[in-house]
Design an enzyme around this catalytic site. Structure first.
Site, PDB file in Angstrom:
ATOM      1  CB  SER A   1      55.281  80.426  68.243  1.00 46.05           C
ATOM      2  OG  SER A   1      55.074  81.820  68.175  1.00 46.05           O
ATOM      3  CG  ASN A   2      56.949  83.626  64.142  1.00 44.62           C
ATOM      4  OD1 ASN A   2      57.263  84.686  64.663  1.00 44.62           O
ATOM      5  ND2 ASN A   2      55.742  83.425  63.607  1.00 44.62           N
ATOM      6  NE  ARG A   3      64.894  81.416  66.217  1.00 44.04           N
ATOM      7  CZ  ARG A   3      65.222  80.755  67.318  1.00 44.04           C
ATOM      8  NH1 ARG A   3      65.051  81.307  68.501  1.00 44.04           N
ATOM      9  NH2 ARG A   3      65.725  79.541  67.228  1.00 44.04           N
TER      10      ARG A   3
ATOM     11  CB  ALA B   1      56.037  86.946  62.183  1.00 46.19           C
TER      12      ALA B   1
END
Ligand code: C5P
Length: 221
Positions: free
Chosen positions: A29-31, A96
């Protein structure tokens, strides 16, 4: 009936990260916090729009009056956006979305027996590019989070994905992802506007005002 610059306009917003499973317990995943997208959805609603918010896994309350659809993976988000497409006049892609996902997802938890582990990744669908290429297409607004060459990269994306507008933000300097404040450079084919550093809620209202102005110009020439 509700007034406002987006009265009666059907808006679909994507927000947050996506989460791509490696095995039943692990993900890529991402932030992304989802905060900018949620603020954009709230601002579009306040501007009179009928808003659908397609959200990745985030811990944020649903803005009042907004229809929320929760998704997990890029594939789920892709399907939810396509399902909403016939009822979308204006598409704002702030999510995102993971660019890559594990090529295989294990049904069982991977064991840490080997000294090293390689994951093979494959591209996910580019949701925004696909929506923009659709006929008929909604008015399309993208985001570009960049560490370098902000304006050049954003303008390249505007053209490559044939977008109506793009909102570019610098990441990595106490701005952007995971931060309460942001600043945006908003670009379209024959214009640009800077929105200086401000809380994401305020920035979202300013961005939605700019979007509404461009949207109305193109829908009623
Ligand atoms: O090319 P890049 O990922 O930087 O483009 C960012 C824009 O494209 C954002 O608006 C993002 O929401 C959208 N996007 C998408 N699907 C992807 C990747 C990006 O909709 N798989």
């Amino acid at each position: 009936t509700r007034g406002g610059p987006l009265a009666g306009v059907r808006v679909t917003v994507t927000a947050g990260p996506t989460r791509e499973p490696i095995d039943p317990v692990r993900v890529l995943s991402n932030r992304s916090s989802g905060r900018m997208g949620f603020a954009v959805a709230a601002a579009a609603r306040a501007a009179g729009a009928e808003v659908r918010l397609i959200a990745g896994p985030v811990a944020l309350p649903t803005p009042l009056g907004v229809t929320r659809i929760d998704v997990e993976t890029a594939a789920d988000m892709h399907a939810a956006v396509l399902a909403a497409l016939p009822a979308t006049d204006l598409f704002i892609a702030s999510a995102a979305v993971a660019d890559y996902r594990p090529a295989q997802t294990s049904d069982r938890k991977l064991k840490k027996t080997a000294e090293s582990l390689s994951l093979s990744l494959e591209r996910t669908p580019d949701i925004l590019a696909e929506v923009s290429a659709h006929d008929p297409r909604p008015f399309c607004v993208g985001f570009a989070a960049e560490t370098d060459h902000l304006l050049d990269n954003a303008r390249t994306k505007l053209t490559a994905k044939q977008l109506d507008m793009i909102a570019a933000n610098r990441v990595g300097h106490a701005l952007g992802i995971e931060q309460p404040d942001n600043a945006l450079e908003v670009l379209w084919a024959d214009g640009a506007h800077s929105l200086p550093r401000a809380p994401k809620e305020q920035l979202a209202r300013e961005l939605v005002a700019l979007i509404a102005e461009r949207y109305r110009l193109q829908s009623k020439p």
